[in-house]
Motif scaffolding. Structure first.
Motif, PDB file in Angstrom:
ATOM      1  N   VAL A   1      -3.990  -5.696  -7.844  1.00 41.79           N
ATOM      2  CA  VAL A   1      -4.946  -5.431  -8.926  1.00 41.79           C
ATOM      3  C   VAL A   1      -4.859  -3.967  -9.355  1.00 41.79           C
ATOM      4  O   VAL A   1      -4.799  -3.662 -10.551  1.00 41.79           O
ATOM      5  N   ASN A   2      -4.838  -3.067  -8.391  1.00 41.30           N
ATOM      6  CA  ASN A   2      -4.732  -1.640  -8.732  1.00 41.30           C
ATOM      7  C   ASN A   2      -3.423  -1.343  -9.448  1.00 41.30           C
ATOM      8  O   ASN A   2      -3.393  -0.546 -10.385  1.00 41.30           O
ATOM      9  N   GLY A   3      -2.346  -1.959  -9.021  1.00 41.83           N
ATOM     10  CA  GLY A   3      -1.068  -1.774  -9.693  1.00 41.83           C
ATOM     11  C   GLY A   3      -1.096  -2.309 -11.107  1.00 41.83           C
ATOM     12  O   GLY A   3      -0.570  -1.687 -12.035  1.00 41.83           O
ATOM     13  N   ALA A   4      -1.756  -3.455 -11.294  1.00 43.63           N
ATOM     14  CA  ALA A   4      -1.851  -4.042 -12.636  1.00 43.63           C
ATOM     15  C   ALA A   4      -2.623  -3.138 -13.583  1.00 43.63           C
ATOM     16  O   ALA A   4      -2.371  -3.132 -14.790  1.00 43.63           O
ATOM     17  N   ARG A   5      -3.515  -2.337 -13.039  1.00 42.13           N
ATOM     18  CA  ARG A   5      -4.268  -1.395 -13.883  1.00 42.13           C
ATOM     19  C   ARG A   5      -3.338  -0.396 -14.568  1.00 42.13           C
ATOM     20  O   ARG A   5      -3.681   0.138 -15.610  1.00 42.13           O
ATOM     21  N   THR A   6      -2.186  -0.144 -13.987  1.00 41.19           N
ATOM     22  CA  THR A   6      -1.249   0.800 -14.611  1.00 41.19           C
ATOM     23  C   THR A   6      -0.510   0.168 -15.781  1.00 41.19           C
ATOM     24  O   THR A   6       0.184   0.873 -16.511  1.00 41.19           O
TER      25      THR A   6
ATOM     26  N   GLU B   1       0.819  -1.221   0.000  1.00 40.34           N
ATOM     27  CA  GLU B   1       0.000   0.000   0.000  1.00 40.34           C
ATOM     28  C   GLU B   1       0.850   1.267   0.000  1.00 40.34           C
ATOM     29  O   GLU B   1       0.442   2.280  -0.543  1.00 40.34           O
ATOM     30  N   ARG B   2       2.020   1.200   0.577  1.00 40.55           N
ATOM     31  CA  ARG B   2       2.908   2.378   0.573  1.00 40.55           C
ATOM     32  C   ARG B   2       3.391   2.709  -0.839  1.00 40.55           C
ATOM     33  O   ARG B   2       3.850   3.816  -1.086  1.00 40.55           O
ATOM     34  N   GLU B   3       3.305   1.750  -1.750  1.00 39.24           N
ATOM     35  CA  GLU B   3       3.822   1.920  -3.116  1.00 39.24           C
ATOM     36  C   GLU B   3       2.739   1.713  -4.167  1.00 39.24           C
ATOM     37  O   GLU B   3       3.026   1.333  -5.294  1.00 39.24           O
ATOM     38  N   SER B   4       1.499   1.999  -3.844  1.00 33.98           N
ATOM     39  CA  SER B   4       0.382   1.558  -4.676  1.00 33.98           C
ATOM     40  C   SER B   4       0.104   2.402  -5.918  1.00 33.98           C
ATOM     41  O   SER B   4      -0.902   2.187  -6.573  1.00 33.98           O
ATOM     42  N   HIS B   5       0.962   3.315  -6.295  1.00 30.75           N
ATOM     43  CA  HIS B   5       0.658   4.190  -7.426  1.00 30.75           C
ATOM     44  C   HIS B   5       0.873   3.540  -8.784  1.00 30.75           C
ATOM     45  O   HIS B   5       0.186   3.871  -9.741  1.00 30.75           O
ATOM     46  N   ASP B   6       1.829   2.671  -8.929  1.00 38.67           N
ATOM     47  CA  ASP B   6       2.005   1.961 -10.194  1.00 38.67           C
ATOM     48  C   ASP B   6       2.639   0.602  -9.943  1.00 38.67           C
ATOM     49  O   ASP B   6       3.214   0.354  -8.890  1.00 38.67           O
ATOM     50  N   PHE B   7       2.515  -0.265 -10.932  1.00 41.62           N
ATOM     51  CA  PHE B   7       2.966  -1.628 -10.712  1.00 41.62           C
ATOM     52  C   PHE B   7       4.475  -1.747 -10.537  1.00 41.62           C
ATOM     53  O   PHE B   7       4.938  -2.609  -9.798  1.00 41.62           O
TER      54      PHE B   7
END
Length: 195
Positions: free
Chosen positions: A129-134, A77-83
């Motif tokens: 999943v959120n990271g994979a969206r990037t 979560e601390r790194e959740s902006h991109d995969f």
């Protein structure tokens, strides 16, 4: 503090001491190489103490899996902006906390349906999943993109931690992981690891 058994030893937090002993045993001997009696010996407590707190070895593994997934989700979560960042955090966790990593990804060891495991595991998966969206155009990552991202991060972490990568692929694991994840995201790999 509570006195444990007849050993005369006092623990402020017996549960934590037993979990730490289990992490140490897993690091040294793997998940199969120890018993509840071994944990008691390592923690210097009565042989009945681990069973009292966890029931059985599966209970110890379940507690470790839940705790591991919590720590893992926090790190991701601390790194959740991109995969690329999530992937590096994944690898870092595997290398810094190998005993947790071993247990978390061996569902045969613990009670997969335990609520504390499920909640923490789902938190970590949501970040992946959120990271994979990037990695894919549009707002929704399809199943293949999610599996590719997770497989890449997990595979890299396992290959590195097990020593299976050839020495020519060596260097700094985080730097090498960044280069690998840039390839996955379709970015240039001009400064990647040597072939």
């Amino acid at each position: 503090m509570r006195k444990i058994g007849g050993s005369g030893y006092h623990h402020g937090n017996l549960r934590r001491a037993l979990l730490d002993a289990a992490l140490e045993a897993i690091t040294e001997q793997g998940p199969a190489g120890w018993s509840l009696r071994e944990l008691a010996r390592r923690a210097n407590v009565s042989h009945a103490a681990p069973a009292h707190h966890f029931g059985d070895k599966t209970g110890v593994f379940t507690a470790l899996a839940a705790e591991g997934y919590e720590l893992f989700a926090d790190a991701l979560e601390r790194e959740s902006h991109d995969f690329q960042r999530v992937g590096v955090a994944y690898v870092r966790f595997a290398l810094e906390r190998p005993a947790y990593f071993t247990v978390m990804f061996r569902p045969d060891l613990y009670r997969v349906g335990d609520p504390s495991v499920a909640v923490a595991r789902d938190r970590a998966r949501a970040v992946l999943v959120n990271g994979a969206r990037t990695l894919t155009p549009g707002a929704v990552a399809d199943r293949a993109a999610i599996l590719a991202a997770w497989s890449c991060a997990h595979g890299f972490a396992h290959l590195w931690s097990s020593g299976a990568l050839p020495e020519s692929m060596g260097g700094d694991p985080e730097e090498t992981a960044r280069a690998v994840f840039r390839v996955l995201s379709g970015a240039s790999n001009a400064d990647g690891p040597p072939a």
